[in-house]
Design an enzyme around this catalytic site. Structure first.
Site, PDB file in Angstrom:
ATOM      1  N   HIS A 116      50.191  39.581  49.763  1.00  0.00           N
ATOM      2  CA  HIS A 116      49.286  39.462  48.748  1.00  0.00           C
ATOM      3  C   HIS A 116      49.792  39.126  47.554  1.00  0.00           C
ATOM      4  O   HIS A 116      50.956  39.397  47.417  1.00  0.00           O
ATOM      5  CB  HIS A 116      48.360  40.618  49.058  1.00  0.00           C
ATOM      6  N   GLY A 117      48.690  38.803  46.668  1.00  0.00           N
ATOM      7  CA  GLY A 117      49.260  38.540  45.233  1.00  0.00           C
ATOM      8  C   GLY A 117      50.470  37.512  45.089  1.00  0.00           C
ATOM      9  O   GLY A 117      51.303  37.595  44.303  1.00  0.00           O
ATOM     10  N   HIS A 143      48.005  41.374  42.103  1.00  0.00           N
ATOM     11  CA  HIS A 143      47.062  40.262  42.108  1.00  0.00           C
ATOM     12  C   HIS A 143      46.928  39.789  40.416  1.00  0.00           C
ATOM     13  O   HIS A 143      47.298  40.557  39.786  1.00  0.00           O
ATOM     14  CB  HIS A 143      45.745  40.890  42.429  1.00  0.00           C
ATOM     15  N   GLY A 144      46.370  38.759  40.356  1.00  0.00           N
ATOM     16  CA  GLY A 144      46.036  38.176  39.094  1.00  0.00           C
ATOM     17  C   GLY A 144      47.027  37.337  38.558  1.00  0.00           C
ATOM     18  O   GLY A 144      48.189  37.080  39.044  1.00  0.00           O
ATOM     19  N   ALA A 190      44.737  33.349  45.691  1.00  0.00           N
ATOM     20  CA  ALA A 190      43.416  33.291  44.994  1.00  0.00           C
ATOM     21  C   ALA A 190      43.528  32.929  43.581  1.00  0.00           C
ATOM     22  O   ALA A 190      42.897  31.696  43.339  1.00  0.00           O
ATOM     23  CB  ALA A 190      42.862  34.697  45.177  1.00  0.00           C
ATOM     24  N   THR A 191      44.019  33.600  42.884  1.00  0.00           N
ATOM     25  CA  THR A 191      44.064  33.401  41.215  1.00  0.00           C
ATOM     26  C   THR A 191      44.571  32.027  40.814  1.00  0.00           C
ATOM     27  O   THR A 191      43.576  31.200  40.281  1.00  0.00           O
ATOM     28  CB  THR A 191      45.166  34.314  40.524  1.00  0.00           C
ATOM     29  N   SER A 237      49.778  34.165  44.050  1.00  0.00           N
ATOM     30  CA  SER A 237      49.538  33.265  43.100  1.00  0.00           C
ATOM     31  C   SER A 237      50.705  33.361  41.887  1.00  0.00           C
ATOM     32  O   SER A 237      50.888  34.691  41.546  1.00  0.00           O
ATOM     33  CB  SER A 237      48.411  33.273  42.252  1.00  0.00           C
ATOM     34  N   ASP A 266      38.655  39.316  52.839  1.00  0.00           N
ATOM     35  CA  ASP A 266      39.896  39.773  51.898  1.00  0.00           C
ATOM     36  C   ASP A 266      39.220  41.029  51.415  1.00  0.00           C
ATOM     37  O   ASP A 266      38.532  41.308  50.611  1.00  0.00           O
ATOM     38  CB  ASP A 266      39.947  38.751  51.014  1.00  0.00           C
ATOM     39  N   HIS A 267      40.059  42.110  51.549  1.00  0.00           N
ATOM     40  CA  HIS A 267      39.931  43.429  50.802  1.00  0.00           C
ATOM     41  C   HIS A 267      38.441  43.921  51.061  1.00  0.00           C
ATOM     42  O   HIS A 267      38.066  44.690  50.099  1.00  0.00           O
ATOM     43  CB  HIS A 267      40.257  43.175  49.185  1.00  0.00           C
TER      44      HIS A 267
END
Ligand code: 13P
Ligand code: ZN
Length: 282
Positions: free
Chosen positions: A206-207, A178-179, A230-231, A209, A82-83
């Site tokens: 993406h992003g 993200h986050g 992810a988060t 969460s 990822d990334h």
């Protein structure tokens, strides 16, 4: 079964109007949680690691964890970078056995993003490993990678980018970050549809969460085939561990408190597989 690539999973998802969840794993318990969720729902699944996760323990450790989980599983599993932040890191993951690679040149100008992406595509395609890339900027912070305020993908540039790089999937920027979100994000779904009409490769969100489930489903209807979380896995794992230690303040056995972290991640991942509609597709 052996690990599979994202190519076959995402093409099926694209054809049949669902998405495959891609879950960031950061320790053995998270790998076990994700595979348990996938098995219970008979869902294909992608497990992925970021550059900072590979700094914590290298690609061989994570590959061994995920390949072991896949070997014992009855559902298809992908191990994805990822990334990927450089050609060198992409090659490290590739050599470790990862079956899918993302190179993220989105922080560089358009021509530089094309050049680095194309170099990774050329190396990976020689061995049949598919490549994901990003155009536009998903905002927020993904570990050490700061996307700043973000920047939407220009649809005509997306078409040129896909054409010139030969990538297998594209992550466009449509308003996610993200986050942890401070306010509910407003996604530019019209832009997503326009990009979809101009490029044929599967699209990646993406992003995710903190993005409301209904908004994720709308994105899937408009062409998203891979959805990254992810988060919220971190939050779920830490929540489980914290809960256990609060109730058992004298506990010293990591197996005890990690078990509750693992259980919470499994519950979360199962709920997101249902949102993606990948249940029963494995
Ligand atoms: P978040 O879980 O922070 O929303 O991001 C997921 C992601 O895009 C991983 O690449
Ligand atoms: Zn991301």
């Amino acid at each position: 079964m052996a690990l599979v690539t994202t190519k076959e999973l995402l093409i099926d998802a694209q054809k049949n109007g669902y998405a495959v969840g891609a879950f960031n794993v950061e320790n053995m318990e998270m790998v076990q949680a994700v595979i348990a969720a996938a098995e219970e729902l008979k869902s294909p699944v992608i497990m992925q690691t970021t550059p900072s996760t590979l700094k914590y323990a290298d690609a061989d450790y994570f590959y061994a964890n995920v390949a072991t989980a896949a070997r014992k599983a009855s559902v298809p599993v992908v191990m994805h970078l990822d990334h990927g932040s450089s050609f060198e890191l992409a090659m490290k993951a590739f050599r470790a056995g990862y079956t899918s690679i993302m190179i993220d040149g989105s922080h560089s100008p358009f021509e530089e993003n094309i050049a680095i992406t194309k170099s990774v595509v050329d190396a990976c395609h020689a061995a049949g490993v598919p490549v994901e890339a990003e155009l536009g900027k998903v905002g927020g912070k993904e570990d050490d990678l700061d996307g700043g305020a973000g920047g939407y993908t220009v649809p005509s540039e997306a078409a040129e980018f896909v054409e010139r790089t030969g990538i297998d999937s594209l992550a466009p920027a449509i308003g996610t970050a993200h986050g942890v979100y401070k306010i509910t994000p407003k996604l530019d779904v019209e832009r997503l549809s326009e990009i979809r009409s101009l490029v044929s490769v599967p699209l990646v969100l993406h992003g995710t969460s903190g993005v409301p489930d209904e908004a994720v489903k709308e994105c899937i209807r408009r062409g998203i085939c891979k959805v990254n979380y992810a988060t919220d896995l971190r939050i779920a794992f830490t929540g489980g561990v914290t809960e256990y230690l609060k109730e058992n303040p004298t506990a010293i056995d990591p197996k005890k408190y990690n078990s509750l972290g693992r259980e919470k991640v499994k519950e979360y991942v199962m709920s997101k597989m249902m949102v993606c509609g990948s249940n029963g597709k494995g």
